[in-house]
Design a protein around this motif. Structure first.
Motif, PDB file in Angstrom:
ATOM      1  N   LEU A  43       0.821  -1.219   0.000  1.00 15.22           N
ATOM      2  CA  LEU A  43       0.000   0.000   0.000  1.00 15.22           C
ATOM      3  C   LEU A  43       0.850   1.262   0.000  1.00 15.22           C
ATOM      4  CD1 LEU A  43      -2.865  -0.983   2.485  1.00 15.22           C
ATOM      5  CD2 LEU A  43      -2.950  -0.867  -0.012  1.00 15.22           C
ATOM      6  N   LEU A  44       1.912   1.270   0.783  1.00 11.58           N
ATOM      7  CA  LEU A  44       2.755   2.453   0.862  1.00 11.58           C
ATOM      8  C   LEU A  44       3.460   2.716  -0.459  1.00 11.58           C
ATOM      9  CD1 LEU A  44       3.670   4.689   2.727  1.00 11.58           C
ATOM     10  CD2 LEU A  44       5.557   3.244   3.477  1.00 11.58           C
ATOM     11  N   GLN A  46       2.346   1.941  -3.360  1.00  8.66           N
ATOM     12  CA  GLN A  46       1.334   2.427  -4.293  1.00  8.66           C
ATOM     13  C   GLN A  46       0.967   3.884  -4.028  1.00  8.66           C
ATOM     14  OE1 GLN A  46      -0.026   0.834  -6.985  1.00  8.66           O
ATOM     15  NE2 GLN A  46       1.427  -0.818  -6.589  1.00  8.66           N
ATOM     16  N   VAL A  47       0.935   4.280  -2.756  1.00  9.69           N
ATOM     17  CA  VAL A  47       0.477   5.624  -2.389  1.00  9.69           C
ATOM     18  C   VAL A  47       1.569   6.667  -2.588  1.00  9.69           C
ATOM     19  CG1 VAL A  47      -0.268   7.067  -0.443  1.00  9.69           C
ATOM     20  CG2 VAL A  47      -1.273   4.804  -0.792  1.00  9.69           C
ATOM     21  N   ASP A  48       2.798   6.384  -2.174  1.00  3.01           N
ATOM     22  CA  ASP A  48       3.886   7.359  -2.222  1.00  3.01           C
ATOM     23  C   ASP A  48       4.557   7.339  -3.599  1.00  3.01           C
ATOM     24  OD1 ASP A  48       6.252   8.897  -1.794  1.00  3.01           O
ATOM     25  OD2 ASP A  48       6.147   8.446   0.342  1.00  3.01           O
ATOM     26  N   THR A  49       4.427   8.418  -4.336  1.00  6.99           N
ATOM     27  CA  THR A  49       5.004   8.484  -5.688  1.00  6.99           C
ATOM     28  C   THR A  49       6.527   8.460  -5.670  1.00  6.99           C
ATOM     29  OG1 THR A  49       4.859  10.910  -5.611  1.00  6.99           O
ATOM     30  CG2 THR A  49       3.021   9.720  -6.615  1.00  6.99           C
ATOM     31  N   HIS A  52       7.974   5.101  -6.510  1.00  6.39           N
ATOM     32  CA  HIS A  52       7.672   4.502  -7.809  1.00  6.39           C
ATOM     33  C   HIS A  52       8.954   4.364  -8.625  1.00  6.39           C
ATOM     34  CE1 HIS A  52       3.137   5.776  -7.658  1.00  6.39           C
ATOM     35  NE2 HIS A  52       3.494   4.945  -6.694  1.00  6.39           N
ATOM     36  N   SER A  60       7.330  -4.534  -4.286  1.00  5.76           N
ATOM     37  CA  SER A  60       5.879  -4.664  -4.141  1.00  5.76           C
ATOM     38  C   SER A  60       5.400  -5.984  -4.734  1.00  5.76           C
ATOM     39  CB  SER A  60       5.174  -3.482  -4.814  1.00  5.76           C
ATOM     40  OG  SER A  60       5.362  -3.511  -6.215  1.00  5.76           O
ATOM     41  N   ARG A 299       5.845  10.203   6.372  1.00  2.00           N
ATOM     42  CA  ARG A 299       5.076  11.164   5.591  1.00  2.00           C
ATOM     43  C   ARG A 299       3.613  10.757   5.511  1.00  2.00           C
ATOM     44  NH1 ARG A 299       9.730  11.107   2.150  1.00  2.00           N
ATOM     45  NH2 ARG A 299       8.690   9.601   0.775  1.00  2.00           N
ATOM     46  N   LEU A 300       3.368   9.454   5.365  1.00  8.38           N
ATOM     47  CA  LEU A 300       1.993   8.982   5.294  1.00  8.38           C
ATOM     48  C   LEU A 300       1.277   9.175   6.627  1.00  8.38           C
ATOM     49  CD1 LEU A 300      -0.187   7.479   3.684  1.00  8.38           C
ATOM     50  CD2 LEU A 300       0.754   5.348   4.546  1.00  8.38           C
TER      51      LEU A 300
END
Length: 302
Positions: A43-44, A46-49, A52, A60, A299-300
């Motif tokens: 999830l992290l 996927q959420v934090d660009t 990527h 992942s 950050r999340l």
């Protein structure tokens, strides 16, 4: 009578009397922690660009595989313990064997690709964006899934068309090809060579690739870094190698030995390492100890 029955009986992992409840609780806790770690990691990313990148994309995928991998064996193990039943249908056993082989092979190949990614990032940093493009990353993942699934399908279809006329009691806590061969009432020595060949290609070659990649990484690091940089590199590579070795050595010991040399008790103990311990350790070693990942977590939460 046993030759007419269609169900298999799993002997299970809990055979230690008063220790059964303790082992059951321990496995449930390990399973829950492993699932939580891998879910958070996926999830992290996927959420934090900022995550990527090719490295975290492969991580992942590894976590996604680990979640399915550990879910292939532990839920059935716990269900049988709670219901006091050890039966598994013929089709259920076949599906479990196929899924387990496919996921295990995919993880073995993916770990090799991940070490290659680190080799390119450190030894060829200028060419890294080209050599590890998004297209190439997807090709790595797709090829790992396709080749391991094909290998698993071939082995599963062959094994489950053999005559199981000796017994229906699988001396294991899940349906695994090596544990099923003693139940076959015909000579399987020739087939064991194909298992050995598959083990060499899917397990041994990626493991050798990991050893070679990290050897190159450490060589480069020691040439250009001093002090803390070298210490961090040695710490990171050693932890990765320990976890990878735990997975590859235990699986190789199961899939490269003839079934006449297998001991059911030893097979169960070894299988715990690559079915439960490895999915538990992978997120912690590869991500949760990474400062970039912990910053993303902060950050999340903030």
């Amino acid at each position: 009578n046993q030759s007419v029955e269609t169900d298999f009986i799993l002997s299970g992992l809990f055979q230690y009397g008063q220790m059964d409840t303790f082992l059951f609780v321990a496995i449930v806790i390990l399973f829950s922690v492993a699932m939580m770690e891998n879910i958070i990691l996926v999830l992290l990313i996927q959420v934090d660009t900022r995550l990527h990148t090719p490295m975290y994309f492969l991580l992942s995928q590894l976590s996604f595989i680990d979640m399915m991998y550990i879910s292939t064996t532990v839920p059935k193990l716990t269900t049988n313990f709670l219901s006091n039943s050890k039966n598994i249908t013929f089709l259920g056993c076949e599906i479990q064997a196929f899924v387990f082989l496919a996921l295990g092979g995919t993880e073995a190949l993916l770990l090799g690709f991940m070490s290659y990614d680190r080799y390119l990032a450190i030894c060829h940093p200028l060419r890294y964006p080209i050599l590890m493009s998004k297209k190439i990353c997807w090709f790595m993942v797709t090829s790992a899934w396709t080749s391991s699934s094909t290998n698993a399908l071939v082995h599963t279809l062959y094994v489950f068309q053999l005559p199981f006329c000796r017994s229906r009691i699988v001396n294991h806590f899940f349906c695994e090809v090596p544990s099923l061969l003693p139940l076959v009432c015909q000579d399987t020595s020739q087939y064991e060579y194909t298992i050995l060949l598959s083990g060499v290609i899917i397990l041994l070659l990626p493991f050798l690739d990991i050893l070679a990649s990290y050897a190159q990484v450490l060589t480069v690091v020691f040439q250009i870094s001093l002090g803390k940089g070298q210490t961090k590199a040695v710490s990171t590579c050693s932890s990765h190698l320990i976890v990878a070795s735990l997975f590859y050595v235990t699986t190789l010991s199961t899939y490269t030995r003839p079934h006449s040399m297998h001991s059911p008790e030893q097979d169960k103990a070894v299988a715990v390492f690559y079915t439960i311990i490895t999915p538990l350790l992978n997120p912690f070693i590869y991500s949760l100890r990474n400062k970039e990942f912990t910053r993303a977590m902060r950050r999340l939460l903030a």
